[in-house]
Design an enzyme around this catalytic site. Structure first.
Site, PDB file in Angstrom:
ATOM      1  N   LYS A  33       0.849  -1.203   0.000  1.00  0.00           N
ATOM      2  CA  LYS A  33       0.000   0.000   0.000  1.00  0.00           C
ATOM      3  C   LYS A  33       0.885   1.255   0.000  1.00  0.00           C
ATOM      4  CE  LYS A  33      -0.418  -0.189   5.056  1.00  0.00           C
ATOM      5  NZ  LYS A  33      -1.288  -0.625   6.171  1.00  0.00           N
ATOM      6  N   TYR A 253      18.436  28.543   8.427  1.00  0.00           N
ATOM      7  CA  TYR A 253      17.253  29.250   8.916  1.00  0.00           C
ATOM      8  C   TYR A 253      17.181  29.218  10.435  1.00  0.00           C
ATOM      9  CZ  TYR A 253      15.120  29.421   4.253  1.00  0.00           C
ATOM     10  OH  TYR A 253      14.835  29.676   2.950  1.00  0.00           O
TER      11      TYR A 253
END
Ligand SMILES: *Cc1c(COP(=O)(O)O)cnc(C)c1O
EC number: 5.1.1.1
Length: 357
Positions: A33, A253
């Site tokens: 899946k 950042y």
């Protein structure tokens, strides 16, 4: 060309599938899946097709993708159908189908099907997500038989805490299942990956290995059987920039990292837009030019930074393994506060290259 890649080792995938069979002594549905947990469902299923007892997916869309690729093996829909209108396709494409709710049972009773169905009748043995209540289980089984629309029924349930090797919940779930299935002469399926690896005493004619096929452990602790798994995916890229920083300079950042000493910083072409977890903190392991070092600063969208101070031989173009056979995906996941299931499923933008056909 941007050097970010996910290499998929199909030989390792087959090794892990065979291990699931060997450990369980059972028939095994390879769970593919969510695009085989990010590994590419069609290619993975094709690599296993000659030996797999079947496959399992989440929904008919995923099953039809396998059928369109020529996969003829059994394919089980782990959540069955979402609307009764899917039953025609389920019969046409010979898909196996979980029944986890009474509404699905009623839909089967009320819908004409061209061929008898293969049903996996799911019991809620304690996870309380989907599955029939134990008091309804026998009646549901009898009604399926009486509907005349069913060729075979497999009895199944799913564990909530099989990844916790000391939790008693799994044994309680087995007891609830055994009591509910008393008197029903049918095959059963209980074990997922942690069930296969960690609960050998639990009976299961069919097992449903997912994460273990991809070579990642479902456990947070070391475990002997899981140590035999081979990682299938290697997420790799290269160093695209290098700079030398004196002590006290920020990187990235938010200036989440400040060099505690003169630091050689490498920039890697890999970021959270590729599925690398943004929450992986400074210190998360990474291998550069074959040597283990660490991530530093915040992961950005397309790049991340690593410490090259102890890897003087590394420079522009040096190969980087973000996870794979040297850095385990489960270790990266744990650092980032998640699980290998999620970091595999999050993979995107990165081309998949297959080997070991
Ligand atoms: C996804 C899934 C599995 C596979 O679980 P793993 O922990 O990845 O082995 C097995 N059974 C069901 C019902 C599932 O939904």
């Amino acid at each position: 060309m941007r050097p970010a890649r996910a290499l998929i080792d199909l030989q390792a995938l087959r090794h892990n599938y065979r291990l699931a069979r060997e450990l369980s002594g059972a028939k095994a549905l390879a769970v593919v899946k969510a695009d085989a947990y990010g590994h590419g469902a069609v290619r993975c299923a094709l690599a296993l097709e000659t030996e797999a007892d079947g496959f399992a997916v989440a929904c008919i869309e995923e099953a039809l993708e396998l059928r369109a690729a020529g996969i003829k093996a059994p394919v089980l829909l782990l959540e069955g159908f979402f609307e009764a209108s899917e039953l025609a396709l389920i019969a046409e494409h010979d898909l196996w189908c979980v029944v986890h709710s009474l509404w699905q049972l009623e839909a089967i009773e009320q819908t004409a099907v061209r061929k008898p169905l293969n049903i996996w009748l799911k019991l809620d043995s304690g996870m309380h997500r989907v599955g029939l209540h134990p008091k309804d289980y026998h009646e549901a089984y009898q009604r399926l038989l009486a509907s005349g629309k069913v060729a075979r029924i497999v009895l199944m349930t799913h564990f909530a805490r099989a990844d916790e090797l000391d939790a008693s919940t799994t044994e309680q779930q087995v007891a609830v299942f055994q009591a509910a299935r008393q008197g029903l002469a049918a095959e059963c399926s209980l074990r997922n990956s942690p069930g296969v690896l960690g609960w050998p005493q639990v009976p299961s004619d069919w097992v449903r290995p997912g994460i273990m096929l991809y070579g990642a452990t479902p456990f947070e602790v070391e475990q002997a059987a899981a140590a035999r798994l081979q990682p299938v995916m290697t997420l790799q890229s290269r160093i695209i920039s290098v700079r030398e920083l004196p002590t006290g300079e920020p990187v990235g950042y938010g200036a989440k990292f400040t060099s505690p000493r003169p630091t050689r910083v490498g920039v890697v072409a890999m970021g959270y837009a590729d599925g690398y977890p943004r929450h992986a903190p400074t210190g998360t392991p990474v291998v550069v030019a074959g040597k283990r070092t660490q991530l530093i600063g915040r992961v950005s969208m397309d790049m991340l930074c690593v410490d090259l101070t102890e890897v003087p031989e590394a420079g522009i173009g040096s190969p980087v393994e973000l996870w794979g056979k040297q850095v385990l995906a489960s270790d990266v996941a744990q650092q980032a506060g998640t699980i290998p299931y999620q970091i595999f499923c999050n993979l995107r933008r990165v081309p998949l290259d297959y080997y070991g056909e």
